[in-house]
Design an enzyme around this catalytic site. Sequence first.
Site, PDB file in Angstrom:
ATOM      1  N   ASN A   7       0.943  -1.177  -0.112  1.00 54.37           N
ATOM      2  CA  ASN A   7       0.088  -0.057  -0.097  1.00 54.37           C
ATOM      3  C   ASN A   7       0.895   1.077  -0.063  1.00 54.37           C
ATOM      4  O   ASN A   7       1.645   1.525   1.086  1.00 54.37           O
ATOM      5  CB  ASN A   7      -1.217  -0.008   1.188  1.00 54.37           C
ATOM      6  CG  ASN A   7      -1.767   1.243   1.091  1.00 54.37           C
ATOM      7  OD1 ASN A   7      -1.628   2.208   1.083  1.00 54.37           O
ATOM      8  ND2 ASN A   7      -2.892   0.871   1.468  1.00 54.37           N
ATOM      9  N   HIS A  10       0.862   6.385   1.651  1.00 54.14           N
ATOM     10  CA  HIS A  10       1.884   7.213   2.557  1.00 54.14           C
ATOM     11  C   HIS A  10       2.684   8.016   1.752  1.00 54.14           C
ATOM     12  O   HIS A  10       3.499   8.947   2.287  1.00 54.14           O
ATOM     13  CB  HIS A  10       2.493   6.537   3.840  1.00 54.14           C
ATOM     14  CG  HIS A  10       1.246   5.998   4.611  1.00 54.14           C
ATOM     15  ND1 HIS A  10       0.178   6.824   5.102  1.00 54.14           N
ATOM     16  CD2 HIS A  10       1.052   4.857   5.384  1.00 54.14           C
ATOM     17  CE1 HIS A  10      -0.347   6.304   6.023  1.00 54.14           C
ATOM     18  NE2 HIS A  10      -0.089   5.091   6.203  1.00 54.14           N
ATOM     19  N   HIS A  43      -5.575   3.824  -1.887  1.00 51.50           N
ATOM     20  CA  HIS A  43      -7.045   4.010  -1.362  1.00 51.50           C
ATOM     21  C   HIS A  43      -7.364   5.470  -1.867  1.00 51.50           C
ATOM     22  O   HIS A  43      -6.691   6.331  -1.401  1.00 51.50           O
ATOM     23  CB  HIS A  43      -7.134   3.897   0.235  1.00 51.50           C
ATOM     24  CG  HIS A  43      -8.328   4.073   0.678  1.00 51.50           C
ATOM     25  ND1 HIS A  43      -8.432   3.939   2.024  1.00 51.50           N
ATOM     26  CD2 HIS A  43      -9.664   4.511   0.036  1.00 51.50           C
ATOM     27  CE1 HIS A  43      -9.865   4.124   2.415  1.00 51.50           C
ATOM     28  NE2 HIS A  43     -10.402   4.527   1.269  1.00 51.50           N
ATOM     29  N   ARG A  45      -9.523   8.060  -1.154  1.00 52.10           N
ATOM     30  CA  ARG A  45     -10.497   8.498  -0.132  1.00 52.10           C
ATOM     31  C   ARG A  45     -11.295   9.645  -0.578  1.00 52.10           C
ATOM     32  O   ARG A  45     -10.917  10.446  -1.488  1.00 52.10           O
ATOM     33  CB  ARG A  45      -9.645   8.901   0.986  1.00 52.10           C
ATOM     34  CG  ARG A  45      -8.878   7.803   1.763  1.00 52.10           C
ATOM     35  CD  ARG A  45      -8.684   8.164   2.987  1.00 52.10           C
ATOM     36  NE  ARG A  45      -9.493   8.164   4.062  1.00 52.10           N
ATOM     37  CZ  ARG A  45      -9.868   7.146   5.077  1.00 52.10           C
ATOM     38  NH1 ARG A  45      -8.836   6.175   5.090  1.00 52.10           N
ATOM     39  NH2 ARG A  45     -10.802   7.248   5.739  1.00 52.10           N
ATOM     40  N   ARG A  49      -7.134  12.708   0.647  1.00 46.63           N
ATOM     41  CA  ARG A  49      -5.900  13.019   1.745  1.00 46.63           C
ATOM     42  C   ARG A  49      -4.593  12.415   1.264  1.00 46.63           C
ATOM     43  O   ARG A  49      -3.781  13.261   1.588  1.00 46.63           O
ATOM     44  CB  ARG A  49      -6.562  12.838   3.258  1.00 46.63           C
ATOM     45  CG  ARG A  49      -6.270  11.241   3.379  1.00 46.63           C
ATOM     46  CD  ARG A  49      -6.253  10.924   5.003  1.00 46.63           C
ATOM     47  NE  ARG A  49      -7.827  11.057   5.265  1.00 46.63           N
ATOM     48  CZ  ARG A  49      -8.233  10.289   6.440  1.00 46.63           C
ATOM     49  NH1 ARG A  49      -7.499   9.660   6.962  1.00 46.63           N
ATOM     50  NH2 ARG A  49      -9.501  10.797   6.745  1.00 46.63           N
ATOM     51  N   HIS A  50      -4.615  11.436   0.555  1.00 47.35           N
ATOM     52  CA  HIS A  50      -3.589  10.996  -0.147  1.00 47.35           C
ATOM     53  C   HIS A  50      -3.453  11.040  -1.776  1.00 47.35           C
ATOM     54  O   HIS A  50      -3.091  11.663  -2.323  1.00 47.35           O
ATOM     55  CB  HIS A  50      -2.844  10.007   0.912  1.00 47.35           C
ATOM     56  CG  HIS A  50      -3.850   8.825   1.280  1.00 47.35           C
ATOM     57  ND1 HIS A  50      -4.633   8.259   0.450  1.00 47.35           N
ATOM     58  CD2 HIS A  50      -3.865   8.153   2.589  1.00 47.35           C
ATOM     59  CE1 HIS A  50      -5.282   7.251   1.041  1.00 47.35           C
ATOM     60  NE2 HIS A  50      -5.012   7.284   2.457  1.00 47.35           N
ATOM     61  N   GLU A  70      -9.051   0.834  -3.589  1.00 37.56           N
ATOM     62  CA  GLU A  70      -9.852   0.741  -2.223  1.00 37.56           C
ATOM     63  C   GLU A  70     -10.735   1.982  -2.617  1.00 37.56           C
ATOM     64  O   GLU A  70      -9.980   2.975  -2.653  1.00 37.56           O
ATOM     65  CB  GLU A  70      -9.071   0.828  -0.952  1.00 37.56           C
ATOM     66  CG  GLU A  70      -8.309  -0.589  -0.638  1.00 37.56           C
ATOM     67  CD  GLU A  70      -7.667  -0.051   0.474  1.00 37.56           C
ATOM     68  OE1 GLU A  70      -7.871   0.667   1.589  1.00 37.56           O
ATOM     69  OE2 GLU A  70      -6.634  -0.860   0.717  1.00 37.56           O
ATOM     70  N   THR A 101      -8.665   3.203   7.997  1.00 44.70           N
ATOM     71  CA  THR A 101      -9.811   2.341   7.916  1.00 44.70           C
ATOM     72  C   THR A 101     -10.049   1.577   9.106  1.00 44.70           C
ATOM     73  O   THR A 101      -9.182   0.632   9.641  1.00 44.70           O
ATOM     74  CB  THR A 101      -9.762   1.443   6.715  1.00 44.70           C
ATOM     75  OG1 THR A 101      -9.332   2.104   5.736  1.00 44.70           O
ATOM     76  CG2 THR A 101     -11.121   0.928   6.351  1.00 44.70           C
ATOM     77  N   GLU A 151     -11.248  -9.192   1.789  1.00 39.51           N
ATOM     78  CA  GLU A 151      -9.953  -8.954   2.652  1.00 39.51           C
ATOM     79  C   GLU A 151     -10.499  -8.892   3.964  1.00 39.51           C
ATOM     80  O   GLU A 151     -11.244  -8.142   4.382  1.00 39.51           O
ATOM     81  CB  GLU A 151      -9.270  -7.596   2.326  1.00 39.51           C
ATOM     82  CG  GLU A 151      -7.891  -7.346   2.785  1.00 39.51           C
ATOM     83  CD  GLU A 151      -7.432  -6.187   2.294  1.00 39.51           C
ATOM     84  OE1 GLU A 151      -7.646  -5.924   0.909  1.00 39.51           O
ATOM     85  OE2 GLU A 151      -6.721  -5.405   3.031  1.00 39.51           O
ATOM     86  N   HIS A 192      -4.192  -4.762   7.295  1.00 36.58           N
ATOM     87  CA  HIS A 192      -4.303  -3.812   8.322  1.00 36.58           C
ATOM     88  C   HIS A 192      -3.390  -3.960   9.494  1.00 36.58           C
ATOM     89  O   HIS A 192      -3.476  -5.289  10.033  1.00 36.58           O
ATOM     90  CB  HIS A 192      -5.667  -3.418   8.696  1.00 36.58           C
ATOM     91  CG  HIS A 192      -5.917  -2.080   9.060  1.00 36.58           C
ATOM     92  ND1 HIS A 192      -5.596  -1.499  10.213  1.00 36.58           N
ATOM     93  CD2 HIS A 192      -6.296  -0.957   8.195  1.00 36.58           C
ATOM     94  CE1 HIS A 192      -6.026  -0.267  10.039  1.00 36.58           C
ATOM     95  NE2 HIS A 192      -6.337   0.001   9.044  1.00 36.58           N
TER      96      HIS A 192
HETATM   97  N1  PXP Z   1      -6.065  -3.232   3.557  1.00 38.94           N
HETATM   98  C1  PXP Z   1      -7.003  -2.267   3.815  1.00 38.94           C
HETATM   99  C2  PXP Z   1      -8.292  -2.445   3.152  1.00 38.94           C
HETATM  100  C3  PXP Z   1      -6.841  -0.865   4.332  1.00 38.94           C
HETATM  101  O1  PXP Z   1      -7.540  -0.008   4.218  1.00 38.94           O
HETATM  102  C4  PXP Z   1      -5.154  -0.537   4.645  1.00 38.94           C
HETATM  103  C5  PXP Z   1      -4.965   0.587   5.168  1.00 38.94           C
HETATM  104  O2  PXP Z   1      -5.293   1.482   4.144  1.00 38.94           O
HETATM  105  C6  PXP Z   1      -4.396  -1.560   4.457  1.00 38.94           C
HETATM  106  C7  PXP Z   1      -4.924  -2.879   3.952  1.00 38.94           C
HETATM  107  C8  PXP Z   1      -3.107  -1.449   4.679  1.00 38.94           C
HETATM  108  O3  PXP Z   1      -2.922  -1.413   6.330  1.00 38.94           O
HETATM  109  P1  PXP Z   1      -1.646  -0.670   6.913  1.00 38.94           P
HETATM  110  O4  PXP Z   1      -1.475   0.564   6.378  1.00 38.94           O
HETATM  111  O5  PXP Z   1      -2.070  -0.706   8.349  1.00 38.94           O
HETATM  112  O6  PXP Z   1      -0.689  -1.985   6.646  1.00 38.94           O
END
Ligand code: PXP
Length: 239
Positions: A7, A10, A43, A45, A49-50, A70, A101, A151, A192
């Site tokens: 992901n 960030h 994602h 959003r 925001r990102h 996402e 999330t 997921e 997550h």
């Molecule tokens: N999967 C989903 C659906 C998420 O929303 C997120 C966070 O954006 C992640 C995975 C990744 O989570 P983390 O950044 O805590 O590894």
Amino acid sequence: MKRLGVNIDHVATIRNARGEFHPDPIFAAQFVKKSGADSVTIHLREDRRHIKDIDAKKICSLKGLLVNLEVSTNPSMIKNALQIRPNFICIVPEKRKEITTEGGLDLKKNIFKLKKIITKIRKKKIRTSLFINPSISNIKISKSLKADCIEIHTGNFANLVKTKKDYSKEFKKIKDCSILAHNLGIEVHVGHGLDFKATKILMKIKQIQEFNIGHFIIGESIFYGITKVIRNFKKIIRS
Ligand code: PXP
């Protein structure tokens, strides 16, 4: 083959802090792939925001890159996602004020809305993933909704591992859900809060096909570099 999905939200968070162009999430998508990631998660959003629309479009147009996008159930977000055409659309719950999330979708409450959304996504031949908390009833509803993937939200499990608390109940929930989903023909993803340790433990669940990891990879990369961190995850995530 089990996949590591990275992901890269960030990267966009850091870029946006300056309102300029660096670091570039499109370059990040290419770079993590070169470093060994099997897919990229972004994602889009509602508050942008990102990741921005233009980032998502460019990332999804990169050749040979598997992208998991996402989005929330908001009709305009679904419309955007269908136009952007990623490989996977992962439907997630979204609250404006949340930092990240916070949990899985409330499938029961949103069943009719989700049915319509999934039909639209399937028509475009994009695979659907539902971000859910680990419960047997959520798996059964996901099957009735014809989701291709689920997921499982691993936030609670990962927190218990990090704080050295008993995670056995939470692990069993994830395992039972993964087995049932797999037996019903649903592809199992998890994500997550995952770090090396939590991922290693979840690797005991053979049915998990994809691990989506963001915060820990980007955070750890500050010290060790993203290539090294991805390689270390790939040593854990083996088929
Ligand atoms: N999967 C989903 C659906 C998420 O929303 C997120 C966070 O954006 C992640 C995975 C990744 O989570 P983390 O950044 O805590 O590894």
